[in-house]
Design a protein around this motif. Structure first.
Motif, PDB file in Angstrom:
ATOM      1  N   ARG A  80       0.858  -1.190   0.000  1.00  0.00           N
ATOM      2  CA  ARG A  80       0.000   0.000   0.000  1.00  0.00           C
ATOM      3  C   ARG A  80       0.889   1.232   0.000  1.00  0.00           C
ATOM      4  O   ARG A  80       1.649   1.462   0.944  1.00  0.00           O
ATOM      5  CB  ARG A  80      -0.919   0.013   1.220  1.00  0.00           C
ATOM      6  CG  ARG A  80      -2.083  -0.917   1.061  1.00  0.00           C
ATOM      7  CD  ARG A  80      -3.054  -0.887   2.189  1.00  0.00           C
ATOM      8  NE  ARG A  80      -2.894   0.187   3.151  1.00  0.00           N
ATOM      9  CZ  ARG A  80      -3.869   0.675   3.877  1.00  0.00           C
ATOM     10  NH1 ARG A  80      -5.083   0.200   3.749  1.00  0.00           N
ATOM     11  NH2 ARG A  80      -3.640   1.631   4.763  1.00  0.00           N
ATOM     12  N   ASP A  83       1.112   3.732   2.954  1.00  0.00           N
ATOM     13  CA  ASP A  83       1.835   3.354   4.171  1.00  0.00           C
ATOM     14  C   ASP A  83       3.257   3.915   4.191  1.00  0.00           C
ATOM     15  O   ASP A  83       3.918   3.866   5.225  1.00  0.00           O
ATOM     16  CB  ASP A  83       1.893   1.832   4.316  1.00  0.00           C
ATOM     17  CG  ASP A  83       0.522   1.226   4.579  1.00  0.00           C
ATOM     18  OD1 ASP A  83      -0.411   1.972   4.956  1.00  0.00           O
ATOM     19  OD2 ASP A  83       0.379   0.003   4.407  1.00  0.00           O
ATOM     20  N   TYR A  84       3.729   4.449   3.069  1.00  0.00           N
ATOM     21  CA  TYR A  84       5.112   4.911   2.960  1.00  0.00           C
ATOM     22  C   TYR A  84       5.235   6.417   2.732  1.00  0.00           C
ATOM     23  O   TYR A  84       6.334   6.912   2.533  1.00  0.00           O
ATOM     24  CB  TYR A  84       5.824   4.159   1.828  1.00  0.00           C
ATOM     25  CG  TYR A  84       5.969   2.698   2.148  1.00  0.00           C
ATOM     26  CD1 TYR A  84       7.101   2.214   2.784  1.00  0.00           C
ATOM     27  CD2 TYR A  84       4.948   1.801   1.859  1.00  0.00           C
ATOM     28  CE1 TYR A  84       7.224   0.874   3.108  1.00  0.00           C
ATOM     29  CE2 TYR A  84       5.071   0.458   2.179  1.00  0.00           C
ATOM     30  CZ  TYR A  84       6.201   0.004   2.801  1.00  0.00           C
ATOM     31  OH  TYR A  84       6.319  -1.325   3.132  1.00  0.00           O
TER      32      TYR A  84
END
Length: 160
Positions: A80, A83-84
């Motif tokens: 995903r 998420d980063y």
């Protein structure tokens, strides 16, 4: 071959000139753009920390859970994008998804030229997801061929 559903075509038109507007640390972006891939039991999987050991995997159990290698790869090769990154708008996530798709395409073809791959970028409810699987003659693709059946997701599929 690239396939794009109607929902993604609409989003791409909307965001084609948008700039990436988010805080992204270079090391976080590198984690998802230049992931480690590893071959395990004729599957190519993401090994983020370079810690997967084939001898530690009960592959028969994995096949019983996922049905086939394609299902296993598509499930465990999911990242995903959100998420980063710290903050993002849809234009940013979509632009990053396209960049990551191209980075994965180049890396997979360079490291595993003997395989053909299906790389999938999907966007739904503000979240972008990357995944891929090897294309196998004896197994079906993870997604249906008519991407417009996925009404709630914007999807790009590139087969290489």
């Amino acid at each position: 071959m690239i396939k794009i559903n109607e929902k993604m075509k609409e989003l791409l038109k909307k965001v084609e000139k948008s700039e990436i507007k988010t805080e992204i640390k270079a090391d976080e972006l590198a984690k998802i753009m230049f992931v480690n891939f590893k071959e395990v039991y004729n599957c190519i999987i993401i090994d983020m920390n370079n810690t997967i050991k084939e001898e530690s995997i009960n592959f028969q159990r994995i096949l019983s859970m996922f049905g086939d290698r394609t299902g296993y790869e598509a499930s465990c090769n999911e990242i995903r994008i959100n998420d980063y990154i710290n903050y993002s708008d849809e234009g940013t996530v979509i632009q990053l998804g396209k960049l990551i798709l191209n980075a994965w395409k180049d890396k997979l073809k360079t490291e595993y030229p003997e395989y053909n791959f299906c790389i999938i970028f999907s966007f739904s409810n503000g979240f972008g997801t990357m995944r891929f699987h090897v294309i196998r003659e004896d197994e079906s693709r993870w997604l249906e061929s008519d991407l417009n059946k996925y009404k709630d997701e914007a999807i790009i599929v590139e087969e290489i």
